[in-house]
Motif scaffolding. Structure first.
Motif, PDB file in Angstrom:
ATOM      1  N   ARG A   8       0.811  -1.230   0.000  1.00 17.96           N
ATOM      2  CA  ARG A   8       0.000   0.000   0.000  1.00 17.96           C
ATOM      3  C   ARG A   8       0.837   1.270   0.000  1.00 17.96           C
ATOM      4  O   ARG A   8       0.336   2.339  -0.353  1.00 17.96           O
ATOM      5  CB  ARG A   8      -0.979  -0.015   1.171  1.00 17.96           C
ATOM      6  N   TRP A   9       2.115   1.196   0.390  1.00 12.34           N
ATOM      7  CA  TRP A   9       2.978   2.388   0.301  1.00 12.34           C
ATOM      8  C   TRP A   9       2.994   2.898  -1.138  1.00 12.34           C
ATOM      9  O   TRP A   9       3.016   4.110  -1.366  1.00 12.34           O
ATOM     10  CB  TRP A   9       4.399   2.083   0.761  1.00 12.34           C
ATOM     11  N   GLY A  10       2.975   1.982  -2.102  1.00 10.17           N
ATOM     12  CA  GLY A  10       2.972   2.376  -3.510  1.00 10.17           C
ATOM     13  C   GLY A  10       1.680   3.012  -3.964  1.00 10.17           C
ATOM     14  O   GLY A  10       1.629   3.668  -5.002  1.00 10.17           O
ATOM     15  N   GLU A  11       0.625   2.847  -3.170  1.00  5.35           N
ATOM     16  CA  GLU A  11      -0.665   3.463  -3.475  1.00  5.35           C
ATOM     17  C   GLU A  11      -0.809   4.831  -2.811  1.00  5.35           C
ATOM     18  O   GLU A  11      -1.629   5.645  -3.231  1.00  5.35           O
ATOM     19  CB  GLU A  11      -1.797   2.537  -3.022  1.00  5.35           C
ATOM     20  N   LEU A  12      -0.022   5.065  -1.760  1.00  7.46           N
ATOM     21  CA  LEU A  12      -0.053   6.353  -1.071  1.00  7.46           C
ATOM     22  C   LEU A  12       0.730   7.378  -1.881  1.00  7.46           C
ATOM     23  O   LEU A  12       1.594   7.030  -2.684  1.00  7.46           O
ATOM     24  CB  LEU A  12       0.541   6.212   0.333  1.00  7.46           C
ATOM     25  N   GLN A  13       0.445   8.647  -1.605  1.00 10.51           N
ATOM     26  CA  GLN A  13       1.089   9.728  -2.348  1.00 10.51           C
ATOM     27  C   GLN A  13       1.935  10.600  -1.430  1.00 10.51           C
ATOM     28  O   GLN A  13       1.621  10.764  -0.252  1.00 10.51           O
ATOM     29  CB  GLN A  13       0.025  10.614  -3.012  1.00 10.51           C
ATOM     30  N   HIS A  14       3.002  11.161  -1.991  1.00 10.54           N
ATOM     31  CA  HIS A  14       3.743  12.240  -1.346  1.00 10.54           C
ATOM     32  C   HIS A  14       3.928  13.344  -2.375  1.00 10.54           C
ATOM     33  O   HIS A  14       3.307  13.296  -3.441  1.00 10.54           O
ATOM     34  CB  HIS A  14       5.044  11.762  -0.691  1.00 10.54           C
ATOM     35  N   ALA A  15       4.716  14.335  -2.086  1.00 17.20           N
ATOM     36  CA  ALA A  15       4.818  15.520  -2.948  1.00 17.20           C
ATOM     37  C   ALA A  15       5.273  15.202  -4.366  1.00 17.20           C
ATOM     38  O   ALA A  15       4.983  15.970  -5.288  1.00 17.20           O
ATOM     39  CB  ALA A  15       5.770  16.542  -2.323  1.00 17.20           C
ATOM     40  N   TYR A  16       5.956  14.086  -4.549  1.00 19.48           N
ATOM     41  CA  TYR A  16       6.521  13.775  -5.866  1.00 19.48           C
ATOM     42  C   TYR A  16       5.860  12.575  -6.529  1.00 19.48           C
ATOM     43  O   TYR A  16       6.387  12.034  -7.489  1.00 19.48           O
ATOM     44  CB  TYR A  16       8.034  13.563  -5.730  1.00 19.48           C
ATOM     45  N   VAL A  57       0.628  18.428   3.023  1.00 24.14           N
ATOM     46  CA  VAL A  57       0.895  17.046   3.411  1.00 24.14           C
ATOM     47  C   VAL A  57       0.083  16.101   2.533  1.00 24.14           C
ATOM     48  O   VAL A  57      -0.824  16.537   1.812  1.00 24.14           O
ATOM     49  CB  VAL A  57       0.618  16.794   4.905  1.00 24.14           C
ATOM     50  N   TYR A  58       0.410  14.820   2.624  1.00 24.83           N
ATOM     51  CA  TYR A  58      -0.105  13.833   1.688  1.00 24.83           C
ATOM     52  C   TYR A  58      -0.481  12.556   2.438  1.00 24.83           C
ATOM     53  O   TYR A  58      -0.198  12.427   3.624  1.00 24.83           O
ATOM     54  CB  TYR A  58       0.976  13.548   0.629  1.00 24.83           C
ATOM     55  N   THR A  59      -1.095  11.623   1.753  1.00 24.32           N
ATOM     56  CA  THR A  59      -1.499  10.388   2.412  1.00 24.32           C
ATOM     57  C   THR A  59      -0.310   9.647   3.012  1.00 24.32           C
ATOM     58  O   THR A  59      -0.425   9.075   4.095  1.00 24.32           O
ATOM     59  CB  THR A  59      -2.274   9.471   1.439  1.00 24.32           C
ATOM     60  N   ALA A  60       0.825   9.676   2.359  1.00 18.27           N
ATOM     61  CA  ALA A  60       2.020   9.013   2.901  1.00 18.27           C
ATOM     62  C   ALA A  60       2.516   9.691   4.174  1.00 18.27           C
ATOM     63  O   ALA A  60       3.133   9.041   5.025  1.00 18.27           O
ATOM     64  CB  ALA A  60       3.136   8.986   1.862  1.00 18.27           C
ATOM     65  N   SER A  61       2.241  10.967   4.319  1.00 17.51           N
ATOM     66  CA  SER A  61       2.635  11.692   5.533  1.00 17.51           C
ATOM     67  C   SER A  61       2.001  11.039   6.751  1.00 17.51           C
ATOM     68  O   SER A  61       2.656  10.842   7.783  1.00 17.51           O
ATOM     69  CB  SER A  61       2.198  13.155   5.456  1.00 17.51           C
ATOM     70  N   TYR A  62       0.722  10.695   6.630  1.00 19.40           N
ATOM     71  CA  TYR A  62      -0.002  10.103   7.745  1.00 19.40           C
ATOM     72  C   TYR A  62       0.495   8.691   8.056  1.00 19.40           C
ATOM     73  O   TYR A  62       0.502   8.281   9.214  1.00 19.40           O
ATOM     74  CB  TYR A  62      -1.502  10.070   7.451  1.00 19.40           C
ATOM     75  N   ALA A  63       0.907   7.965   7.044  1.00 13.87           N
ATOM     76  CA  ALA A  63       1.438   6.611   7.254  1.00 13.87           C
ATOM     77  C   ALA A  63       2.834   6.648   7.856  1.00 13.87           C
ATOM     78  O   ALA A  63       3.230   5.727   8.571  1.00 13.87           O
ATOM     79  CB  ALA A  63       1.450   5.848   5.929  1.00 13.87           C
ATOM     80  N   ALA A  64       3.587   7.703   7.592  1.00 10.26           N
ATOM     81  CA  ALA A  64       4.963   7.802   8.094  1.00 10.26           C
ATOM     82  C   ALA A  64       5.030   8.240   9.553  1.00 10.26           C
ATOM     83  O   ALA A  64       5.949   7.832  10.287  1.00 10.26           O
ATOM     84  CB  ALA A  64       5.759   8.778   7.226  1.00 10.26           C
ATOM     85  N   VAL A  65       4.094   9.067  10.000  1.00  6.44           N
ATOM     86  CA  VAL A  65       4.153   9.610  11.368  1.00  6.44           C
ATOM     87  C   VAL A  65       4.249   8.525  12.436  1.00  6.44           C
ATOM     88  O   VAL A  65       5.093   8.636  13.336  1.00  6.44           O
ATOM     89  CB  VAL A  65       2.987  10.592  11.629  1.00  6.44           C
ATOM     90  N   GLU A 105      -6.872   3.015   6.617  1.00  2.00           N
ATOM     91  CA  GLU A 105      -5.908   2.060   7.154  1.00  2.00           C
ATOM     92  C   GLU A 105      -4.821   2.725   8.003  1.00  2.00           C
ATOM     93  O   GLU A 105      -4.086   2.046   8.712  1.00  2.00           O
ATOM     94  CB  GLU A 105      -5.261   1.218   6.040  1.00  2.00           C
ATOM     95  N   CYS A 106      -4.714   4.036   7.970  1.00  2.40           N
ATOM     96  CA  CYS A 106      -3.690   4.761   8.730  1.00  2.40           C
ATOM     97  C   CYS A 106      -4.253   5.529   9.919  1.00  2.40           C
ATOM     98  O   CYS A 106      -3.488   5.953  10.792  1.00  2.40           O
ATOM     99  CB  CYS A 106      -2.971   5.753   7.814  1.00  2.40           C
ATOM    100  N   GLY A 107      -5.549   5.727   9.952  1.00  5.88           N
ATOM    101  CA  GLY A 107      -6.157   6.645  10.908  1.00  5.88           C
ATOM    102  C   GLY A 107      -5.872   6.361  12.367  1.00  5.88           C
ATOM    103  O   GLY A 107      -5.416   7.245  13.101  1.00  5.88           O
TER     104      GLY A 107
END
Length: 171
Positions: A8-16, A57-65, A105-107
């Motif tokens: 799912r990391w590949g489905e999440l987004q960050h700035a790039y 911020v992006y969906t990956a931001s929430y998964a990384a915290v 899934e990250c909430g």
């Protein structure tokens, strides 16, 4: 918490774009917890630029915290101020409308990690802190207690602004 190997990391987004590289950066972070010598040191430089880019911020931001908070919790040596500052900045951005909704899934893990920021401050309270670390810790503590406006103020303070406040220069 999303495992580093989770597809799912590949489905999440960050700035790039797709966030498939974030687990590698977080693995690197486990080995680079000490205070940085400069803002361009990795992996923090890439984490900041991809997870909290120009205040967004992006969906990956929430998964990384949760991973960032876990690493800081497990580290018993002095840590970099970004362990406080980046999660606080991500939550400020989220709460002020500069990011998407938290993926389902990250909430739960994300909210638990944000609430635990105060614990990290406590765990590292006996370390020597420069002004940047103090302000970052104050922002993390404010976020953990739900004071978004105070956290944002702490994240925006610098020596010049502190001096103006102390001189009561509000023009």
């Amino acid at each position: 918490m999303l495992a580093f190997e989770d597809h799912r990391w590949g489905e999440l987004q960050h700035a790039y774009g797709r966030a498939a590289n974030v687990p590698r950066l977080l693995r690197e972070l486990r080995l680079a917890t000490s205070p940085r010598n400069g803002y361009q040191e990795e992996p923090w430089y890439s984490l900041w630029s991809s997870l909290c880019h120009q205040g967004d911020v992006y969906t990956a931001s929430y998964a990384a915290v949760p991973h960032i908070v876990k690493i800081a919790t497990e580290t018993r040596t002095p840590i970099d101020s970004s362990f406080f500052q980046l999660p606080a900045a991500i939550e400020v951005a989220r709460r002020t409308g500069h990011g998407p909704e938290i993926p389902t899934e990250c909430g739960e893990d994300y909210h638990r990690a944000v609430a635990n920021l105060g614990e990290i401050v406590s765990l590292h309270r006996n370390e020597a802190w420069d002004q940047s670390m103090l302000l970052s810790a104050m922002a993390a503590q404010a976020i953990a207690k739900g004071h978004v406006d105070v956290a944002e103020a702490m994240l925006n303070l610098d020596s010049d602004l502190i001096a103006k406040i102390n001189r009561l220069e509000f023009n």
